[in-house]
Design a protein around this motif. Sequence first.
Motif, PDB file in Angstrom:
ATOM      1  N   ALA A  45       0.831  -1.200   0.000  1.00 54.49           N
ATOM      2  CA  ALA A  45       0.000   0.000   0.000  1.00 54.49           C
ATOM      3  C   ALA A  45       0.869   1.255   0.000  1.00 54.49           C
ATOM      4  O   ALA A  45       0.580   2.226  -0.711  1.00 54.49           O
ATOM      5  CB  ALA A  45      -0.932  -0.002   1.214  1.00 54.49           C
ATOM      6  N   PHE A  46       1.955   1.234   0.790  1.00 51.05           N
ATOM      7  CA  PHE A  46       2.862   2.385   0.829  1.00 51.05           C
ATOM      8  C   PHE A  46       3.592   2.534  -0.500  1.00 51.05           C
ATOM      9  O   PHE A  46       3.747   3.643  -1.003  1.00 51.05           O
ATOM     10  CB  PHE A  46       3.846   2.221   1.991  1.00 51.05           C
ATOM     11  N   LYS A  47       4.009   1.422  -1.090  1.00 45.31           N
ATOM     12  CA  LYS A  47       4.641   1.464  -2.415  1.00 45.31           C
ATOM     13  C   LYS A  47       3.690   2.077  -3.434  1.00 45.31           C
ATOM     14  O   LYS A  47       4.104   2.890  -4.268  1.00 45.31           O
ATOM     15  CB  LYS A  47       5.040   0.064  -2.884  1.00 45.31           C
ATOM     16  N   ALA A  48       2.428   1.700  -3.366  1.00 47.24           N
ATOM     17  CA  ALA A  48       1.441   2.232  -4.308  1.00 47.24           C
ATOM     18  C   ALA A  48       1.311   3.746  -4.161  1.00 47.24           C
ATOM     19  O   ALA A  48       1.217   4.468  -5.166  1.00 47.24           O
ATOM     20  CB  ALA A  48       0.090   1.557  -4.101  1.00 47.24           C
ATOM     21  N   ARG A  49       1.322   4.255  -2.924  1.00 48.03           N
ATOM     22  CA  ARG A  49       1.221   5.709  -2.705  1.00 48.03           C
ATOM     23  C   ARG A  49       2.465   6.406  -3.225  1.00 48.03           C
ATOM     24  O   ARG A  49       2.365   7.456  -3.873  1.00 48.03           O
ATOM     25  CB  ARG A  49       1.006   6.017  -1.225  1.00 48.03           C
ATOM     26  N   ILE A  50       3.625   5.846  -2.964  1.00 51.16           N
ATOM     27  CA  ILE A  50       4.866   6.443  -3.467  1.00 51.16           C
ATOM     28  C   ILE A  50       4.850   6.453  -4.993  1.00 51.16           C
ATOM     29  O   ILE A  50       5.214   7.450  -5.616  1.00 51.16           O
ATOM     30  CB  ILE A  50       6.105   5.671  -2.959  1.00 51.16           C
ATOM     31  N   GLU A  51       4.406   5.366  -5.586  1.00 51.37           N
ATOM     32  CA  GLU A  51       4.380   5.300  -7.055  1.00 51.37           C
ATOM     33  C   GLU A  51       3.398   6.317  -7.626  1.00 51.37           C
ATOM     34  O   GLU A  51       3.665   6.905  -8.683  1.00 51.37           O
ATOM     35  CB  GLU A  51       4.041   3.896  -7.521  1.00 51.37           C
ATOM     36  N   THR A  52       2.306   6.559  -6.949  1.00 53.37           N
ATOM     37  CA  THR A  52       1.366   7.598  -7.394  1.00 53.37           C
ATOM     38  C   THR A  52       2.046   8.958  -7.388  1.00 53.37           C
ATOM     39  O   THR A  52       1.893   9.749  -8.328  1.00 53.37           O
ATOM     40  CB  THR A  52       0.116   7.618  -6.486  1.00 53.37           C
ATOM     41  N   ILE A  53       2.811   9.241  -6.346  1.00 49.04           N
ATOM     42  CA  ILE A  53       3.554  10.503  -6.268  1.00 49.04           C
ATOM     43  C   ILE A  53       4.567  10.575  -7.399  1.00 49.04           C
ATOM     44  O   ILE A  53       4.695  11.607  -8.070  1.00 49.04           O
ATOM     45  CB  ILE A  53       4.222  10.653  -4.888  1.00 49.04           C
ATOM     46  N   ILE A  54       5.300   9.498  -7.630  1.00 41.88           N
ATOM     47  CA  ILE A  54       6.277   9.456  -8.720  1.00 41.88           C
ATOM     48  C   ILE A  54       5.581   9.717 -10.054  1.00 41.88           C
ATOM     49  O   ILE A  54       6.071  10.510 -10.873  1.00 41.88           O
ATOM     50  CB  ILE A  54       7.028   8.108  -8.731  1.00 41.88           C
ATOM     51  N   ASP A  55       4.437   9.081 -10.271  1.00 46.62           N
ATOM     52  CA  ASP A  55       3.685   9.284 -11.514  1.00 46.62           C
ATOM     53  C   ASP A  55       3.276  10.745 -11.682  1.00 46.62           C
ATOM     54  O   ASP A  55       3.348  11.301 -12.790  1.00 46.62           O
ATOM     55  CB  ASP A  55       2.444   8.396 -11.551  1.00 46.62           C
ATOM     56  N   GLU A  56       2.852  11.383 -10.594  1.00 52.00           N
ATOM     57  CA  GLU A  56       2.467  12.793 -10.647  1.00 52.00           C
ATOM     58  C   GLU A  56       3.663  13.674 -10.976  1.00 52.00           C
ATOM     59  O   GLU A  56       3.546  14.614 -11.776  1.00 52.00           O
ATOM     60  CB  GLU A  56       1.830  13.219  -9.328  1.00 52.00           C
ATOM     61  N   ILE A  57       4.818  13.374 -10.400  1.00 54.77           N
ATOM     62  CA  ILE A  57       6.025  14.156 -10.691  1.00 54.77           C
ATOM     63  C   ILE A  57       6.399  14.001 -12.159  1.00 54.77           C
ATOM     64  O   ILE A  57       6.690  14.981 -12.841  1.00 54.77           O
ATOM     65  CB  ILE A  57       7.191  13.714  -9.780  1.00 54.77           C
ATOM     66  N   ILE A  58       6.379  12.772 -12.656  1.00 51.88           N
ATOM     67  CA  ILE A  58       6.740  12.506 -14.048  1.00 51.88           C
ATOM     68  C   ILE A  58       5.766  13.204 -14.998  1.00 51.88           C
ATOM     69  O   ILE A  58       6.177  13.751 -16.024  1.00 51.88           O
ATOM     70  CB  ILE A  58       6.793  10.983 -14.314  1.00 51.88           C
ATOM     71  N   ALA A  59       4.486  13.217 -14.659  1.00 51.74           N
ATOM     72  CA  ALA A  59       3.460  13.798 -15.534  1.00 51.74           C
ATOM     73  C   ALA A  59       3.468  15.329 -15.531  1.00 51.74           C
ATOM     74  O   ALA A  59       2.941  15.946 -16.451  1.00 51.74           O
ATOM     75  CB  ALA A  59       2.086  13.289 -15.125  1.00 51.74           C
ATOM     76  N   THR A  60       4.080  15.928 -14.518  1.00 55.10           N
ATOM     77  CA  THR A  60       4.113  17.391 -14.427  1.00 55.10           C
ATOM     78  C   THR A  60       5.018  17.959 -15.509  1.00 55.10           C
ATOM     79  O   THR A  60       6.165  17.544 -15.648  1.00 55.10           O
ATOM     80  CB  THR A  60       4.615  17.825 -13.035  1.00 55.10           C
ATOM     81  N   ARG A  61       4.498  18.886 -16.272  1.00 57.29           N
ATOM     82  CA  ARG A  61       5.284  19.464 -17.377  1.00 57.29           C
ATOM     83  C   ARG A  61       6.269  20.517 -16.888  1.00 57.29           C
ATOM     84  O   ARG A  61       7.405  20.532 -17.295  1.00 57.29           O
ATOM     85  CB  ARG A  61       4.356  20.047 -18.427  1.00 57.29           C
ATOM     86  N   ASN A  62       5.809  21.428 -16.071  1.00 57.28           N
ATOM     87  CA  ASN A  62       6.674  22.507 -15.589  1.00 57.28           C
ATOM     88  C   ASN A  62       6.870  22.339 -14.088  1.00 57.28           C
ATOM     89  O   ASN A  62       5.961  22.613 -13.314  1.00 57.28           O
ATOM     90  CB  ASN A  62       6.053  23.874 -15.891  1.00 57.28           C
ATOM     91  N   HIS A  63       8.047  21.910 -13.731  1.00 56.98           N
ATOM     92  CA  HIS A  63       8.351  21.718 -12.313  1.00 56.98           C
ATOM     93  C   HIS A  63       8.798  23.055 -11.723  1.00 56.98           C
ATOM     94  O   HIS A  63       9.871  23.544 -12.050  1.00 56.98           O
ATOM     95  CB  HIS A  63       9.456  20.666 -12.148  1.00 56.98           C
ATOM     96  N   ASP A  64       7.964  23.637 -10.867  1.00 55.07           N
ATOM     97  CA  ASP A  64       8.366  24.866 -10.191  1.00 55.07           C
ATOM     98  C   ASP A  64       8.895  24.533  -8.796  1.00 55.07           C
ATOM     99  O   ASP A  64       8.822  25.325  -7.878  1.00 55.07           O
ATOM    100  CB  ASP A  64       7.219  25.874 -10.139  1.00 55.07           C
ATOM    101  N   PHE A  65       9.413  23.319  -8.685  1.00 51.65           N
ATOM    102  CA  PHE A  65      10.030  22.840  -7.455  1.00 51.65           C
ATOM    103  C   PHE A  65      11.255  22.017  -7.847  1.00 51.65           C
ATOM    104  O   PHE A  65      11.406  21.614  -8.990  1.00 51.65           O
ATOM    105  CB  PHE A  65       9.053  21.981  -6.639  1.00 51.65           C
ATOM    106  N   LYS A  66      12.151  21.808  -6.897  1.00 55.51           N
ATOM    107  CA  LYS A  66      13.334  20.990  -7.133  1.00 55.51           C
ATOM    108  C   LYS A  66      12.897  19.534  -7.071  1.00 55.51           C
ATOM    109  O   LYS A  66      12.435  19.059  -6.036  1.00 55.51           O
ATOM    110  CB  LYS A  66      14.407  21.276  -6.098  1.00 55.51           C
ATOM    111  N   VAL A  67      13.021  18.838  -8.189  1.00 51.81           N
ATOM    112  CA  VAL A  67      12.541  17.458  -8.281  1.00 51.81           C
ATOM    113  C   VAL A  67      13.409  16.540  -7.427  1.00 51.81           C
ATOM    114  O   VAL A  67      14.634  16.531  -7.559  1.00 51.81           O
ATOM    115  CB  VAL A  67      12.534  16.976  -9.749  1.00 51.81           C
ATOM    116  N   PRO A  68      12.774  15.739  -6.558  1.00 57.02           N
ATOM    117  CA  PRO A  68      13.533  14.789  -5.750  1.00 57.02           C
ATOM    118  C   PRO A  68      13.799  13.519  -6.542  1.00 57.02           C
ATOM    119  O   PRO A  68      13.180  13.283  -7.580  1.00 57.02           O
ATOM    120  CB  PRO A  68      12.575  14.487  -4.589  1.00 57.02           C
TER     121      PRO A  68
END
Length: 81
Positions: free
Chosen positions: A36-59
């Motif tokens: 379940a925790f892996k799934a939440r982390i992967e959702t966050i990763i997917d959101e970061i990857i899908a973001t076109r303009n990162h106005d934050f420092k990507v981890p």
Amino acid sequence: MWCIPDNFDIESFYAYMKKNKSTVIRFYFDNGISNAFKARIETIIDEIIATRNHDFKVPFIYFEGLVEEKRQKMSCLFHGI
């Protein structure tokens, strides 16, 4: 950070991460984290990857079992490639 357990407050981190403009963040989660925790982390990763303009420092975020393609995309974003 290495060997991060699944009691890590990922939601607070994610809120901070979206505002972070300077801190370099590398997270490697413990091999024993729950699915379940892996799934939440992967959702966050997917959101970061899908973001076109990162106005934050990507981890860089990794856990064992993450699909290699996503690991590579996170690495490229982290390094600004």
